[in-house]
Design a protein around this motif. Sequence first.
Motif, PDB file in Angstrom:
ATOM      1  N   ASP A  60       0.856  -1.185   0.000  1.00 51.31           N
ATOM      2  CA  ASP A  60       0.000   0.000   0.000  1.00 51.31           C
ATOM      3  C   ASP A  60       0.897   1.241   0.000  1.00 51.31           C
ATOM      4  N   ARG A  75       0.288   4.187   0.609  1.00 45.77           N
ATOM      5  CA  ARG A  75      -0.027   5.135   1.679  1.00 45.77           C
ATOM      6  C   ARG A  75       0.747   4.825   2.949  1.00 45.77           C
ATOM      7  N   THR A  76       1.131   3.546   3.124  1.00 44.48           N
ATOM      8  CA  THR A  76       1.765   3.137   4.379  1.00 44.48           C
ATOM      9  C   THR A  76       3.153   2.521   4.195  1.00 44.48           C
ATOM     10  N   THR A  77       3.582   2.338   2.960  1.00 43.53           N
ATOM     11  CA  THR A  77       4.862   1.683   2.686  1.00 43.53           C
ATOM     12  C   THR A  77       5.851   2.691   2.128  1.00 43.53           C
ATOM     13  N   LYS A  78       7.056   2.684   2.665  1.00 42.37           N
ATOM     14  CA  LYS A  78       8.099   3.571   2.152  1.00 42.37           C
ATOM     15  C   LYS A  78       8.379   3.227   0.695  1.00 42.37           C
ATOM     16  N   GLN A 131       8.297  -0.647  -1.650  1.00 42.85           N
ATOM     17  CA  GLN A 131       7.133  -0.980  -2.451  1.00 42.85           C
ATOM     18  C   GLN A 131       7.479  -2.109  -3.429  1.00 42.85           C
ATOM     19  N   HIS A 168     -12.171   3.473  -1.822  1.00 44.08           N
ATOM     20  CA  HIS A 168     -12.146   4.026  -0.461  1.00 44.08           C
ATOM     21  C   HIS A 168     -13.543   4.506  -0.043  1.00 44.08           C
ATOM     22  N   ASP A 189     -11.070  -0.775   4.864  1.00 46.24           N
ATOM     23  CA  ASP A 189     -10.114  -0.027   4.045  1.00 46.24           C
ATOM     24  C   ASP A 189      -9.670  -0.915   2.891  1.00 46.24           C
ATOM     25  N   GLN A 236      -7.656  -3.319   0.705  1.00 50.42           N
ATOM     26  CA  GLN A 236      -6.723  -4.403   1.006  1.00 50.42           C
ATOM     27  C   GLN A 236      -5.831  -4.648  -0.205  1.00 50.42           C
TER      28      GLN A 236
END
Length: 176
Positions: A82, A84-87, A91, A140, A149, A151
Amino acid sequence: MIKKNWLAFVFAFVLPILLTFWWWGGFNHANVQEVQSEPLHYAYTEYYGDYGNLSDVQQKVFAALRAQKVEPGKSITILYADPRTTKKHDQHARIGYLVAPTAQVKEPIKTDDLPARQVLRAEVQASMLLAPGMAYQGLHDYLKPKGKDIQMPSVEIYTAGSTINQMGVLTVDTPN
Protein backbone atom coordinates in the motif's frame (compact mmCIF):
# COMPACT_ATOMS: atom_id res chain seq x y z
CA MET A 1 -8.63 46.36 -16.88
CA ILE A 2 -9.16 42.90 -15.38
CA LYS A 3 -12.87 43.55 -14.97
CA LYS A 4 -13.20 44.33 -18.67
CA ASN A 5 -11.19 41.33 -19.87
CA TRP A 6 -12.47 38.57 -17.59
CA LEU A 7 -14.43 36.91 -20.39
CA ALA A 8 -11.35 36.79 -22.62
CA PHE A 9 -9.38 35.28 -19.72
CA VAL A 10 -12.02 32.58 -19.24
CA PHE A 11 -12.05 31.67 -22.95
CA ALA A 12 -8.26 31.80 -23.33
CA PHE A 13 -7.19 29.95 -20.16
CA VAL A 14 -9.93 28.43 -18.02
CA LEU A 15 -12.10 26.91 -20.76
CA PRO A 16 -9.24 24.99 -22.48
CA ILE A 17 -8.14 23.55 -19.12
CA LEU A 18 -11.68 22.44 -18.30
CA LEU A 19 -12.16 20.92 -21.76
CA THR A 20 -8.89 18.98 -21.49
CA PHE A 21 -9.80 17.75 -18.01
CA TRP A 22 -13.22 16.64 -19.33
CA TRP A 23 -11.66 14.89 -22.37
CA TRP A 24 -9.23 13.01 -20.08
CA GLY A 25 -12.21 11.74 -18.07
CA GLY A 26 -11.59 13.98 -15.08
CA PHE A 27 -15.30 14.34 -14.33
CA ASN A 28 -15.99 10.59 -14.50
CA HIS A 29 -16.55 8.48 -11.41
CA ALA A 30 -15.48 4.94 -10.61
CA ASN A 31 -18.10 2.21 -10.73
CA VAL A 32 -17.49 -0.13 -7.74
CA GLN A 33 -19.04 -3.58 -7.38
CA GLU A 34 -18.40 -6.99 -5.85
CA VAL A 35 -17.75 -9.53 -8.63
CA GLN A 36 -16.12 -12.84 -9.50
CA SER A 37 -12.94 -12.08 -11.46
CA GLU A 38 -11.87 -14.03 -14.50
CA PRO A 39 -8.70 -16.18 -14.42
CA LEU A 40 -5.66 -14.39 -15.86
CA HIS A 41 -2.39 -15.56 -17.44
CA TYR A 42 0.28 -12.89 -17.57
CA ALA A 43 3.95 -12.24 -18.31
CA TYR A 44 5.72 -9.96 -15.84
CA THR A 45 8.83 -8.72 -14.15
CA GLU A 46 9.22 -8.11 -10.41
CA TYR A 47 9.69 -4.51 -9.34
CA TYR A 48 10.88 -3.04 -6.06
CA GLY A 49 10.91 0.70 -5.53
CA ASP A 50 8.83 3.83 -6.04
CA TYR A 51 5.50 3.10 -7.75
CA GLY A 52 5.98 6.40 -9.58
CA ASN A 53 8.42 4.63 -11.93
CA LEU A 54 6.10 1.81 -13.00
CA SER A 55 5.44 3.15 -16.51
CA ASP A 56 9.16 2.96 -17.39
CA VAL A 57 9.28 -0.70 -16.34
CA GLN A 58 6.02 -1.40 -18.23
CA GLN A 59 7.64 -0.16 -21.46
CA LYS A 60 10.68 -2.40 -20.90
CA VAL A 61 8.46 -5.45 -20.41
CA PHE A 62 6.56 -4.56 -23.58
CA ALA A 63 9.80 -4.31 -25.56
CA ALA A 64 11.11 -7.59 -24.10
CA LEU A 65 7.90 -9.43 -25.03
CA ARG A 66 7.99 -8.01 -28.57
CA ALA A 67 11.65 -9.03 -28.91
CA GLN A 68 10.60 -12.58 -27.97
CA LYS A 69 7.79 -12.41 -30.56
CA VAL A 70 5.12 -12.66 -27.85
CA GLU A 71 2.04 -10.50 -28.41
CA PRO A 72 1.35 -8.40 -25.28
CA GLY A 73 -2.31 -8.01 -24.37
CA LYS A 74 -3.70 -5.54 -21.84
CA SER A 75 -1.27 -4.15 -19.30
CA ILE A 76 -1.41 -5.61 -15.79
CA THR A 77 0.12 -4.35 -12.57
CA ILE A 78 -0.16 -6.17 -9.27
CA LEU A 79 0.62 -3.90 -6.32
CA TYR A 80 1.61 -5.82 -3.19
CA ALA A 81 2.33 -2.84 -0.93
CA ASP A 82 0.00 0.00 0.00
CA PRO A 83 1.74 3.22 -1.10
CA ARG A 84 -0.03 5.13 1.68
CA THR A 85 1.76 3.14 4.38
CA THR A 86 4.86 1.68 2.69
CA LYS A 87 8.10 3.57 2.15
CA LYS A 88 8.94 4.03 -1.52
CA HIS A 89 12.02 1.81 -1.43
CA ASP A 90 9.94 -1.03 0.13
CA GLN A 91 7.13 -0.98 -2.45
CA HIS A 92 6.74 -4.21 -4.47
CA ALA A 93 4.85 -4.90 -7.67
CA ARG A 94 4.61 -7.21 -10.63
CA ILE A 95 4.43 -5.36 -13.93
CA GLY A 96 3.53 -6.91 -17.24
CA TYR A 97 0.93 -7.86 -19.80
CA LEU A 98 -1.77 -10.44 -20.23
CA VAL A 99 -0.56 -13.10 -22.68
CA ALA A 100 -2.00 -16.20 -24.29
CA PRO A 101 -1.78 -19.32 -22.10
CA THR A 102 0.35 -20.95 -24.80
CA ALA A 103 2.87 -18.08 -24.99
CA GLN A 104 6.50 -19.17 -24.58
CA VAL A 105 8.28 -16.50 -22.54
CA LYS A 106 12.01 -16.52 -21.77
CA GLU A 107 14.01 -14.97 -18.92
CA PRO A 108 14.17 -12.31 -17.62
CA ILE A 109 10.39 -12.20 -18.14
CA LYS A 110 8.32 -14.71 -16.12
CA THR A 111 4.73 -15.94 -16.35
CA ASP A 112 2.11 -16.66 -13.74
CA ASP A 113 -1.63 -17.22 -13.35
CA LEU A 114 -4.26 -15.57 -11.19
CA PRO A 115 -7.25 -17.84 -10.54
CA ALA A 116 -10.82 -16.61 -10.58
CA ARG A 117 -11.70 -15.09 -7.21
CA GLN A 118 -14.18 -12.83 -5.39
CA VAL A 119 -13.02 -9.22 -5.65
CA LEU A 120 -14.11 -5.67 -5.10
CA ARG A 121 -13.78 -4.08 -8.55
CA ALA A 122 -13.54 -0.42 -9.48
CA GLU A 123 -13.76 0.60 -13.14
CA VAL A 124 -13.23 4.08 -14.48
CA GLN A 125 -12.86 5.46 -17.99
CA ALA A 126 -10.15 8.10 -17.91
CA SER A 127 -6.59 8.92 -18.86
CA MET A 128 -3.93 6.80 -17.14
CA LEU A 129 -2.79 10.00 -15.44
CA LEU A 130 -6.14 10.36 -13.65
CA ALA A 131 -7.66 6.86 -13.58
CA PRO A 132 -5.70 5.28 -10.67
CA GLY A 133 -6.56 8.06 -8.25
CA MET A 134 -10.21 7.96 -9.28
CA ALA A 135 -10.44 4.15 -8.98
CA TYR A 136 -8.79 3.97 -5.56
CA GLN A 137 -10.87 6.92 -4.32
CA GLY A 138 -13.99 5.07 -5.47
CA LEU A 139 -12.89 1.95 -3.57
CA HIS A 140 -12.15 4.03 -0.46
CA ASP A 141 -15.53 5.76 -0.63
CA TYR A 142 -17.29 2.38 -1.03
CA LEU A 143 -15.47 0.75 1.89
CA LYS A 144 -15.37 3.64 4.38
CA PRO A 145 -19.06 3.46 5.45
CA LYS A 146 -18.53 -0.26 6.15
CA GLY A 147 -15.58 0.51 8.44
CA LYS A 148 -13.14 -1.14 6.04
CA ASP A 149 -10.11 -0.03 4.05
CA ILE A 150 -8.54 -1.06 0.75
CA GLN A 151 -6.72 -4.40 1.01
CA MET A 152 -3.68 -5.40 -0.99
CA PRO A 153 -2.66 -6.88 -3.35
CA SER A 154 -4.55 -4.94 -5.96
CA VAL A 155 -4.64 -5.96 -9.61
CA GLU A 156 -4.79 -3.13 -12.14
CA ILE A 157 -5.67 -3.86 -15.77
CA TYR A 158 -5.79 -1.06 -18.31
CA THR A 159 -7.79 -1.49 -21.51
CA ALA A 160 -6.73 1.14 -24.02
CA GLY A 161 -9.34 3.12 -25.92
CA SER A 162 -10.13 1.98 -29.46
CA THR A 163 -9.47 5.42 -31.00
CA ILE A 164 -7.22 8.35 -30.23
CA ASN A 165 -10.27 10.28 -29.04
CA GLN A 166 -11.39 7.60 -26.57
CA MET A 167 -9.87 7.21 -23.13
CA GLY A 168 -9.21 3.71 -21.88
CA VAL A 169 -10.73 1.89 -18.92
CA LEU A 170 -8.80 1.07 -15.76
CA THR A 171 -10.06 -1.89 -13.74
CA VAL A 172 -8.75 -2.30 -10.18
CA ASP A 173 -9.51 -5.52 -8.30
CA THR A 174 -8.83 -5.79 -4.57
CA PRO A 175 -9.54 -8.64 -2.16
CA ASN A 176 -13.11 -8.56 -0.95
